[in-house]
Design an enzyme around this catalytic site. Structure first.
Site, PDB file in Angstrom:
ATOM      1  N   GLU A  30       0.823  -1.210   0.000  1.00 55.14           N
ATOM      2  CA  GLU A  30       0.000   0.000   0.000  1.00 55.14           C
ATOM      3  C   GLU A  30       0.865   1.271   0.000  1.00 55.14           C
ATOM      4  OE1 GLU A  30      -2.724  -1.205   3.270  1.00 55.14           O
ATOM      5  OE2 GLU A  30      -4.285  -1.175   1.753  1.00 55.14           O
ATOM      6  N   TYR A  65     -12.596  18.286  19.503  1.00 50.53           N
ATOM      7  CA  TYR A  65     -11.308  17.762  19.048  1.00 50.53           C
ATOM      8  C   TYR A  65     -11.382  17.301  17.600  1.00 50.53           C
ATOM      9  CZ  TYR A  65      -8.983  17.881  23.560  1.00 50.53           C
ATOM     10  OH  TYR A  65      -8.387  18.293  24.703  1.00 50.53           O
TER      11      TYR A  65
END
Ligand SMILES: [Zn+2]
Length: 184
Positions: free
Chosen positions: A56, A102
């Site tokens: 990948e 967040y």
């Protein structure tokens, strides 16, 4: 990554950029046991300089090419992010509502990249395109990719993404971002 519960088995791969080189975890490695001597080194152009890079890796390189300031890329099949990537109705421009402060600060927009098999060149092309204006993305029916200023930063962002993906799936239609605050 493994220790934070973000990967399972031999899935997931991590890379860091140093100058024009990228250090990446090797193919078939478990992130719980990988050692420094097993790490592969490649050029930004994809030339392998050392070791056997993850299949990948093309995905990581595409993200670095689109985000010159990125110094780390983490890709995982984390459970809740992967689950969201399998929902056909999610908004492909921005898959999750910003349920936490967040999340809004660390993740921001979350595009969904069209499906292509892992390691496929087309997947890297799609990811590179998405990375031009987003540092986080989901790969359709696959997992998450996060680019960061360093590895710690990328992991923190991925953790928040995974957390909000879990909240979203727990809450279903009841999930709502915080209301805008009006002072006075
Ligand atoms: Zn993958």
């Amino acid at each position: 990554v493994h220790g934070r519960g973000l990967t399972h088995g031999r899935t997931g791969n991590v890379s860091a950029r140093v100058g024009d080189q990228v250090v990446v975890t090797p193919t078939g490695a478990s992130l719980s046991t990988v050692t420094e001597s097993e790490l592969a080194v490649i050029g930004l152009d994809g030339t392998v300089r050392e070791g056997k890079p993850s299949k990948e890796t093309g995905l990581h390189l595409a993200v670095y090419r689109s985000r010159p300031t990125a110094r780390a890329v983490v890709h995982t099949h984390s459970l809740y992010s992967a689950a969201v990537s399998c929902i056909p109705t999610v908004d492909e421009d921005d898959a999750l509502p910003p349920l936490t402060a967040y999340y809004r600060m660390r993740v921001g927009r979350l595009p969904v990249v069209p499906f292509a098999p892992p390691g496929d060149r087309q997947l890297a092309v799609h990811a590179g395109r998405a990375a031009r204006d987003a540092h986080c993305m989901l790969l359709r029916n696959h997992g998450a990719v996060v680019a960061g200023d360093d590895l710690d930063h990328a992991l923190d962002v991925l953790e928040e993404l995974e957390h909000v993906a879990q909240l979203y799936l727990l809450l279903g239609e009841r999930a709502a971002p915080p209301a805008d605050r009006h002072d006075g």
